[in-house]
Design a protein around this motif. Structure first.
Motif, PDB file in Angstrom:
ATOM      1  N   GLY A 258      36.422  -9.284  -5.893  1.00  0.00           N
ATOM      2  CA  GLY A 258      36.367  -9.127  -7.470  1.00  0.00           C
ATOM      3  C   GLY A 258      37.425  -8.556  -7.727  1.00  0.00           C
ATOM      4  O   GLY A 258      37.572  -8.108  -9.134  1.00  0.00           O
ATOM      5  N   VAL A 259      38.625  -8.771  -7.227  1.00  0.00           N
ATOM      6  CA  VAL A 259      39.714  -8.348  -7.951  1.00  0.00           C
ATOM      7  C   VAL A 259      40.883  -9.632  -8.403  1.00  0.00           C
ATOM      8  O   VAL A 259      41.906  -9.193  -8.770  1.00  0.00           O
ATOM      9  CB  VAL A 259      40.339  -7.520  -6.766  1.00  0.00           C
ATOM     10  CG1 VAL A 259      41.228  -8.123  -5.601  1.00  0.00           C
ATOM     11  CG2 VAL A 259      41.481  -6.555  -7.627  1.00  0.00           C
TER      12      VAL A 259
ATOM     13  N   ASN B 227      27.751  -8.861   4.235  1.00  0.00           N
ATOM     14  CA  ASN B 227      28.915  -7.787   3.920  1.00  0.00           C
ATOM     15  C   ASN B 227      29.225  -7.293   5.177  1.00  0.00           C
ATOM     16  O   ASN B 227      28.703  -6.275   5.898  1.00  0.00           O
ATOM     17  CB  ASN B 227      28.041  -6.901   2.933  1.00  0.00           C
ATOM     18  CG  ASN B 227      29.168  -5.663   2.957  1.00  0.00           C
ATOM     19  OD1 ASN B 227      30.335  -5.756   2.911  1.00  0.00           O
ATOM     20  ND2 ASN B 227      28.590  -4.635   2.456  1.00  0.00           N
ATOM     21  N   SER B 228      30.514  -8.022   5.480  1.00  0.00           N
ATOM     22  CA  SER B 228      30.945  -7.307   6.672  1.00  0.00           C
ATOM     23  C   SER B 228      32.453  -6.343   6.429  1.00  0.00           C
ATOM     24  O   SER B 228      32.597  -5.255   7.054  1.00  0.00           O
ATOM     25  CB  SER B 228      31.684  -8.264   7.591  1.00  0.00           C
ATOM     26  OG  SER B 228      32.653  -9.133   6.923  1.00  0.00           O
TER      27      SER B 228
ATOM     28  N   THR C 237      36.166  -3.763  -2.105  1.00  0.00           N
ATOM     29  CA  THR C 237      36.677  -5.259  -1.744  1.00  0.00           C
ATOM     30  C   THR C 237      35.980  -6.144  -2.480  1.00  0.00           C
ATOM     31  O   THR C 237      34.863  -6.383  -3.003  1.00  0.00           O
ATOM     32  CB  THR C 237      36.419  -5.342  -0.283  1.00  0.00           C
ATOM     33  OG1 THR C 237      35.039  -5.607   0.159  1.00  0.00           O
ATOM     34  CG2 THR C 237      36.932  -4.371   0.547  1.00  0.00           C
TER      35      THR C 237
ATOM     36  N   ILE D 176      26.490 -14.688   2.400  1.00  0.00           N
ATOM     37  CA  ILE D 176      27.362 -14.218   3.460  1.00  0.00           C
ATOM     38  C   ILE D 176      26.868 -12.814   3.801  1.00  0.00           C
ATOM     39  O   ILE D 176      26.378 -12.152   2.596  1.00  0.00           O
ATOM     40  CB  ILE D 176      28.601 -14.584   3.304  1.00  0.00           C
ATOM     41  CG1 ILE D 176      29.228 -13.472   2.321  1.00  0.00           C
ATOM     42  CG2 ILE D 176      29.096 -15.812   3.245  1.00  0.00           C
ATOM     43  CD1 ILE D 176      30.840 -13.487   2.229  1.00  0.00           C
TER      44      ILE D 176
ATOM     45  N   ALA E  35      31.408  -2.654  -1.746  1.00  0.00           N
ATOM     46  CA  ALA E  35      31.727  -4.183  -1.578  1.00  0.00           C
ATOM     47  C   ALA E  35      31.115  -4.901  -3.013  1.00  0.00           C
ATOM     48  O   ALA E  35      30.308  -4.219  -3.625  1.00  0.00           O
ATOM     49  CB  ALA E  35      30.584  -4.577  -0.306  1.00  0.00           C
TER      50      ALA E  35
HETATM   51  P1  AMP Z   1      36.233 -12.378  -4.099  1.00  0.00           P
HETATM   52  O1  AMP Z   1      37.396 -12.010  -4.323  1.00  0.00           O
HETATM   53  O2  AMP Z   1      35.099 -11.578  -4.444  1.00  0.00           O
HETATM   54  O3  AMP Z   1      36.351 -13.688  -4.856  1.00  0.00           O
HETATM   55  O4  AMP Z   1      36.014 -12.777  -2.613  1.00  0.00           O
HETATM   56  C1  AMP Z   1      36.940 -13.550  -1.796  1.00  0.00           C
HETATM   57  C2  AMP Z   1      36.239 -14.103  -0.771  1.00  0.00           C
HETATM   58  O5  AMP Z   1      35.746 -12.981   0.130  1.00  0.00           O
HETATM   59  C3  AMP Z   1      34.656 -14.879  -0.596  1.00  0.00           C
HETATM   60  O6  AMP Z   1      34.613 -15.673   0.109  1.00  0.00           O
HETATM   61  C4  AMP Z   1      33.894 -13.657  -0.548  1.00  0.00           C
HETATM   62  O7  AMP Z   1      32.660 -14.193  -0.283  1.00  0.00           O
HETATM   63  C5  AMP Z   1      34.499 -12.725   0.798  1.00  0.00           C
HETATM   64  N1  AMP Z   1      33.926 -11.527   0.571  1.00  0.00           N
HETATM   65  C6  AMP Z   1      33.875 -10.752  -0.366  1.00  0.00           C
HETATM   66  N2  AMP Z   1      33.448  -9.673  -0.148  1.00  0.00           N
HETATM   67  C7  AMP Z   1      32.945  -9.730   1.126  1.00  0.00           C
HETATM   68  C8  AMP Z   1      32.390  -8.716   2.007  1.00  0.00           C
HETATM   69  N3  AMP Z   1      31.996  -7.592   1.727  1.00  0.00           N
HETATM   70  N4  AMP Z   1      32.291  -9.209   3.254  1.00  0.00           N
HETATM   71  C9  AMP Z   1      32.649 -10.384   3.740  1.00  0.00           C
HETATM   72  N5  AMP Z   1      33.302 -11.272   2.906  1.00  0.00           N
HETATM   73  C10 AMP Z   1      33.341 -10.890   1.590  1.00  0.00           C
END
Ligand code: AMP
Ligand code: MG
Length: 404
Positions: free
Chosen positions: A243-244, A195-196, A241, A193, A176
């Motif tokens: 950060g991409v 980490n699910s 998941t 939030i 994550a």
């Molecule tokens: P990002 O692509 O990193 O900007 O994430 C997009 C959305 O997914 C954001 O609202 C994050 O908070 C949510 N998100 C990212 N990683 C996780 C995770 N491991 N568990 C739950 N939600 C996530």
């Protein structure tokens, strides 16, 4: 931007079956055999009785009467022929003695001392299971590529197998990313939030028969992301998941490049889940999935699960689809194919599908309330009753309750 189909094909070219390992026979359940299994003997190994009863030579019955002169329990065999006009008491499974060809069940005779009388006529050869009627020596019984079910495990055991080769389970590292993430077990503070994703993805890996390895959370820095990705290279593949996308805190692609990985593509024409990078790094596939919980799970379904199954020797790697009648009019106004979370049910022997409300890709409830993905082409609208293609994520709804 490539299509879902192109992305799947691109990815699967890079995934090959893993090595095999030896496991004890029933640990082979749901695994794939890399080799043919050939019958080492006939089963049954000899003609044997299908009933508890009496064995005799049909041609030698006189007046429907036979004299009982022997007993043959299961587990024993007899080499001495049974004389004409005589019978031996025989248990189910015991080999038919020499000179006998027929068995009469106990309930079809009247017993009187050493004698039995057949209550009605009987056909020659009745109630005898023939040698090799199940499987025959030298035949391929379980071909390479078979997914082993309980019945295959039973057959392998009957063929004397105690341990067998199967493709090994793929180890899938799960990472994550995000400074906003806390591990489950705490209550989210403002701005945080839980980490699910790591756990939904780990469950998807387990569900596909793989072996998840949790790498935890990478902070939103290039260094932290690189360190965690390197740790993941011990596994057979890596799923990241978040950060991409193109935010200034999205370091996943940069980290893969920093580590000299090759990014094959990083956008797929789909909703949910457009930002999705597939890369190869030191021979290992890396799936960088979107962070939104639904987008992550849907992307796993479409791209990681088939790869995982292929790595574990499976040939059928895609979920089934069915045609289902829409319960309400539904439109896809967007320019990308939309995988709408839907609930499929069977009514009057037909599949029906309704959508699960708000389709925000952060809303995990849209998956919880459903069991399928309704595939809507861009810029299309459908009326109630129209048939659409639905990918079934599970088939629990087809199971029956006690009441039916
Ligand atoms: P990002 O692509 O990193 O900007 O994430 C997009 C959305 O997914 C954001 O609202 C994050 O908070 C949510 N998100 C990212 N990683 C996780 C995770 N491991 N568990 C739950 N939600 C996530
Ligand atoms: Mg993030």
């Amino acid at each position: 931007m490539i299509s879902i189909n192109e992305a799947q094909q691109n990815i699967l070219v890079h995934v090959s079956p893993l090595e095999t390992e030896k496991v004890s026979v029933f640990q082979g359940l749901n695994r794939v055999t890399p080799e043919d299994h050939i019958a080492p003997w006939d089963i049954p190994t000899a003609d044997n009785s299908a009933m508890d009863g009496f064995a005799f030579s049909h041609a030698t019955i006189e007046d429907n009467r036979l004299k009982v002169t022997g007993f043959l329990p299961a587990g024993e065999s007899r080499t001495v022929p049974v004389p004409p006009g005589e019978a031996v008491r025989i248990m189910t499974g015991a080999p038919i003695p020499p000179s006998c060809d027929t068995v009469v069940p106990i309930e079809d005779v009247e017993e009187n001392g050493d004698w039995i009388r057949l209550k009605s006529g009987i056909k020659a050869g009745a109630h005898v299971r023939k040698r090799g009627e199940d499987i025959q020596l030298g035949n391929v019984i379980i071909p390479a590529g078979t997914v082993l079910r309980p019945q295959e495990i039973g057959m392998l055991s009957a063929m004397g197998t105690t341990a067998l080769s199967v493709y090994r389970r793929a180890r899938v590292a799960i990472l994550a990313t995000g400074d906003e993430l806390l591990e489950p077990g705490s209550t989210p503070a403002p701005g945080k939030i839980i980490n699910s994703n790591s756990y939904s993805i780990a469950a998807q890996v387990l569900d596909a028969g793989g072996d998840p390895v949790l790498l935890g959370i990478a902070a939103d820095t290039l260094d932290a992301t690189c360190e965690k990705i390197k740790a993941g290279l011990n596994a057979d593949m890596l799923v990241i998941t978040g950060g991409v996308s193109v935010g200034d805190r999205d370091f996943v692609k940069m980290a893969i490049e920093e580590l000299e990985g090759t990014i094959n593509f990083w956008k797929v024409n789909m909703k949910p889940g457009k930002p999705l990078a597939f890369a190869m790094l030191q021979g290992k596939p890396i799936f960088a999935l979107p962070g939104n919980p639904v987008a992550a799970m849907v992307s796993f379904e479409l791209f990681v699960r088939p790869s995982l199954l292929k790595a574990m020797g499976h040939r059928r790697i895609f979920r089934p689809t069915v045609r289902a009648a829409l319960q309400e009019s539904t439109a896809n106004k967007g320019k990308r194919p939309h995988l709408v979370r839907g609930l499929v049910s069977i009514q009057n022997d037909r599949y029906h599908a309704s959508t699960t409300g708000n389709q925000s890709s952060g809303r995990l409830s849209s998956l919880i309330q459903g069991n399928g993905l309704i595939q809507l082409a861009p810029e299309t609208s459908h009326s109630q009753g129209d048939e659409v293609e639905v990918l079934l994520l599970d088939r629990e709804f087809e199971m029956r309750t006690l009441a039916g």
